[in-house]
Design an enzyme around this catalytic site. Structure first.
Site, mmCIF file in Angstrom:
data_model
loop_
_atom_site.group_PDB
_atom_site.id
_atom_site.type_symbol
_atom_site.label_atom_id
_atom_site.label_comp_id
_atom_site.label_asym_id
_atom_site.label_seq_id
_atom_site.Cartn_x
_atom_site.Cartn_y
_atom_site.Cartn_z
ATOM 1 N N PHE A 113 0.857 -1.189 0.000
ATOM 2 C CA PHE A 113 0.000 0.000 0.000
ATOM 3 C C PHE A 113 0.894 1.239 0.000
ATOM 4 O O PHE A 113 1.844 1.313 0.781
ATOM 5 C CB PHE A 113 -0.905 -0.019 1.241
ATOM 6 C CG PHE A 113 -1.992 1.008 1.181
ATOM 7 C CD1 PHE A 113 -3.114 0.813 0.393
ATOM 8 C CD2 PHE A 113 -1.892 2.182 1.908
ATOM 9 C CE1 PHE A 113 -4.119 1.763 0.326
ATOM 10 C CE2 PHE A 113 -2.898 3.138 1.843
ATOM 11 C CZ PHE A 113 -4.012 2.934 1.062
ATOM 12 N N ASP A 184 1.943 -5.784 7.615
ATOM 13 C CA ASP A 184 0.733 -4.965 7.598
ATOM 14 C C ASP A 184 -0.427 -5.930 7.362
ATOM 15 O O ASP A 184 -0.494 -6.601 6.320
ATOM 16 C CB ASP A 184 0.850 -3.917 6.479
ATOM 17 C CG ASP A 184 -0.369 -3.007 6.395
ATOM 18 O OD1 ASP A 184 -1.460 -3.415 6.834
ATOM 19 O OD2 ASP A 184 -0.231 -1.894 5.848
ATOM 20 N N TYR A 209 -10.923 -0.565 10.891
ATOM 21 C CA TYR A 209 -12.151 -0.086 10.234
ATOM 22 C C TYR A 209 -12.553 -0.937 9.029
ATOM 23 O O TYR A 209 -13.600 -0.724 8.446
ATOM 24 C CB TYR A 209 -12.029 1.391 9.821
ATOM 25 C CG TYR A 209 -10.751 1.752 9.092
ATOM 26 C CD1 TYR A 209 -10.566 1.436 7.765
ATOM 27 C CD2 TYR A 209 -9.718 2.408 9.760
ATOM 28 C CE1 TYR A 209 -9.401 1.761 7.107
ATOM 29 C CE2 TYR A 209 -8.528 2.743 9.112
ATOM 30 C CZ TYR A 209 -8.385 2.412 7.785
ATOM 31 O OH TYR A 209 -7.206 2.728 7.134
ATOM 32 N N LYS A 210 -11.706 -1.895 8.656
ATOM 33 C CA LYS A 210 -12.076 -2.750 7.520
ATOM 34 C C LYS A 210 -12.841 -3.957 8.050
ATOM 35 O O LYS A 210 -13.999 -3.837 8.428
ATOM 36 C CB LYS A 210 -10.832 -3.163 6.744
ATOM 37 C CG LYS A 210 -10.049 -1.986 6.152
ATOM 38 C CD LYS A 210 -8.884 -2.484 5.301
ATOM 39 C CE LYS A 210 -7.845 -1.441 4.992
ATOM 40 N NZ LYS A 210 -8.238 -0.440 4.014
ATOM 41 N N ARG A 356 -12.796 -4.118 -7.175
ATOM 42 C CA ARG A 356 -12.444 -4.955 -6.022
ATOM 43 C C ARG A 356 -13.700 -5.296 -5.220
ATOM 44 O O ARG A 356 -14.508 -4.431 -4.921
ATOM 45 C CB ARG A 356 -11.463 -4.170 -5.147
ATOM 46 C CG ARG A 356 -10.926 -4.938 -3.991
ATOM 47 C CD ARG A 356 -9.883 -4.126 -3.239
ATOM 48 N NE ARG A 356 -10.495 -3.117 -2.394
ATOM 49 C CZ ARG A 356 -9.833 -2.401 -1.490
ATOM 50 N NH1 ARG A 356 -8.536 -2.564 -1.338
ATOM 51 N NH2 ARG A 356 -10.440 -1.516 -0.746
HETATM 52 C C1 LIG Z 1 -2.616 -2.069 3.463
HETATM 53 C C2 LIG Z 1 -2.845 -0.703 4.027
HETATM 54 N N1 LIG Z 1 -1.858 -0.105 4.721
HETATM 55 C C3 LIG Z 1 -2.006 1.135 5.216
HETATM 56 C C4 LIG Z 1 -3.174 1.854 5.040
HETATM 57 C C5 LIG Z 1 -3.283 3.244 5.598
HETATM 58 O O1 LIG Z 1 -4.102 3.261 6.729
HETATM 59 P P1 LIG Z 1 -4.471 4.601 7.506
HETATM 60 O O2 LIG Z 1 -5.192 5.493 6.576
HETATM 61 O O3 LIG Z 1 -5.374 4.133 8.618
HETATM 62 O O4 LIG Z 1 -3.236 5.216 8.033
HETATM 63 C C6 LIG Z 1 -4.231 1.262 4.327
HETATM 64 C C7 LIG Z 1 -5.492 2.000 4.116
HETATM 65 O O5 LIG Z 1 -6.413 1.556 3.498
HETATM 66 C C8 LIG Z 1 -4.053 -0.041 3.802
HETATM 67 O O6 LIG Z 1 -5.014 -0.648 3.081
#
Ligand SMILES: Cc1ncc(COP(=O)(O)O)c(C=O)c1O
Length: 397
Positions: A113, A184, A209-210, A356
């Site tokens: 990400f 992660d 939150y997911k 998705r």
């Molecule tokens: C795999 C992954 N890492 C990091 C993040 C970033 O998260 P945040 O916005 O809570 O910092 C996300 C957000 O969707 C994500 O999907």
């Protein structure tokens, strides 16, 4: 056996919506709605500042962390909640790098990400010109682990394609090369079985939150292996990670174990929502969840491939190599997704061309999945997606 018909009744989903969001935001658990209303009225409203003690607000990050820990194979006392995931990525990375002072390379992959890569890049700039973030293709990660790598930073399930890394294998390879690993678990926690302790993980972070359904802006979590927890020095050394925050000492002394990964004031209302949301999981076996999730994914793939040849599967077919989402590629993916949402089937679009769909057996039935596939294919064959309003990009895609 997990009763998925029962878990479905625990969510407040809008009438007529099939929620296949991929998963950027879990739906509202009924218990969270009541719990937050009570936390506002009875705790904040009546207890005011005394709520920190009387309602146990200060202990929420660790207490709720233990409940999340149960879903990711973490021992009690190894997970704490707080901040956002990007912050937790930074925190875990900085701590891991400091444990390998003679090495300078963070290794990651191009399927990670972007925020994780940005945080790593920013951390390297802060640490100095010797530090570097190296990225390789996801399939090349294993071979790229060598004795220059300080930390391997990997998102287990690719947010776009749903491809899943082999956690135990990568940890074993990294450890053999003397590196540490930061996982992660944003698209893993609550989506697939995870066994952090069994895989001998070092650090893990993720959001709530997911698939854990804490609501928009819900706090992230961080896990540190017990063998490292009293060794790590938090780079984000906030007062609530201090050994004695209310002594107000001028010098920082890290708190015991995972407590030191706390930074500042916890988001009490969001933690209350998450605490209630986790009740849904009390009767859920992760192996049942995985079996049903794969069944729903396979059904969707089969139906969509049979009726919409223009969509190209981006998710691996092999069960071992996927998370809990199915993605298809199409050059007009954005417009197609908008048309689908307009007809009550909510998924996600991820640039440049990914449609998705997340599969969450807690609230999705086989009928929902079949109906969603049929609506998608009908939109494709009729060309209903190609209306001007579906091409206009909103701020959040
Ligand atoms: C795999 C992954 N890492 C990091 C993040 C970033 O998260 P945040 O916005 O809570 O910092 C996300 C957000 O969707 C994500 O999907």
């Amino acid at each position: 056996m997990t009763d998925f018909a029962h878990t479905r009744t625990m969510f407040d989903l809008p009438e007529g919506v099939i929620y296949l969001d991929g998963n950027s935001l879990g739906p509202l658990p009924r218990a969270a709605k009541d719990r937050v209303a009570r936390a506002i009225a009875d705790e904040w409203g009546q207890m005011l500042i005394t709520g920190w003690n009387k309602a146990g607000w200060m202990d929420l990050p660790a207490r709720v962390g233990d409940r999340v820990g149960r879903l990711i194979g973490a021992q009690p006392g190894t997970v704490v909640m707080g901040d956002t995931l990007s912050i937790k990525v930074y925190q875990a990375l900085a701590s891991a790098l400091e444990l390998r002072p003679e090495r300078r390379v963070i290794l990651s992959d191009t399927g990670n990400f972007p925020s994780d890569l940005y945080m790593a890049d920013g951390l390297c700039r802060t640490l100095g010109p010797d530090y570097a973030l190296k990225t390789v293709a996801p399939e090349a990660v294993e071979d790229a682990i060598d004795d220059h790598v300080a930390v391997l930073m990997i998102t287990e399930v690719d947010y776009r394609t749903g491809r899943k890394h082999d956690m135990a294998r990568l940890i074993a390879k990294a450890h053999a090369a003397g590196a540490l690993v930061v996982w992660d678990l944003a698209h893993s926690a609550g989506a697939i079985p995870v066994d952090l302790a069994g895989a001998n993980a070092d650090f893990a972070v993720g959001c709530s939150y997911k698939y854990l359904n804490s609501g928009p802006g819900g706090p992230a979590f961080i896990y540190v292996a017990p063998r490292l927890a009293d060794k790590v020095r938090p780079a984000l050394s906030g007062w609530l990670g201090h050994e004695a925050p209310f002594a107000f000492d001028l010098d920082y002394r890290p708190g015991a174990g995972i407590e030191r990964m706390r930074v500042g004031t916890p988001p009490v209302l969001q933690l209350a929502a998450l605490d209630a949301a986790l009740d849904v999981w009390d009767g859920v076996e992760m192996s049942d969840l995985r079996a049903r999730s794969l069944e729903l994914q396979d059904m969707f793939i089969e139906r969509v491939e049979a009726a919409c040849p223009d969509l190209t599967l981006a998710t691996p077919r092999d069960h071992k190599s996927r998370g809990s989402q199915v993605s298809f590629r199409h050059a007009q993916g954005y417009a197609i997704m908008q048309a689908l949402i307009a007809e009550g089937v909510i998924g996600d679009f991820r640039a440049p061309d990914i449609l998705r769909f997340g599969f969450t057996p807690l609230y999705l039935s086989r009928e929902d999945v079949a109906q969603a596939a049929d609506i998608l294919c009908d939109i494709m064959t009729s060309g209903r997606w190609d209306r001007p309003e579906f091409h206009t990009r909103a701020k959040v895609t």
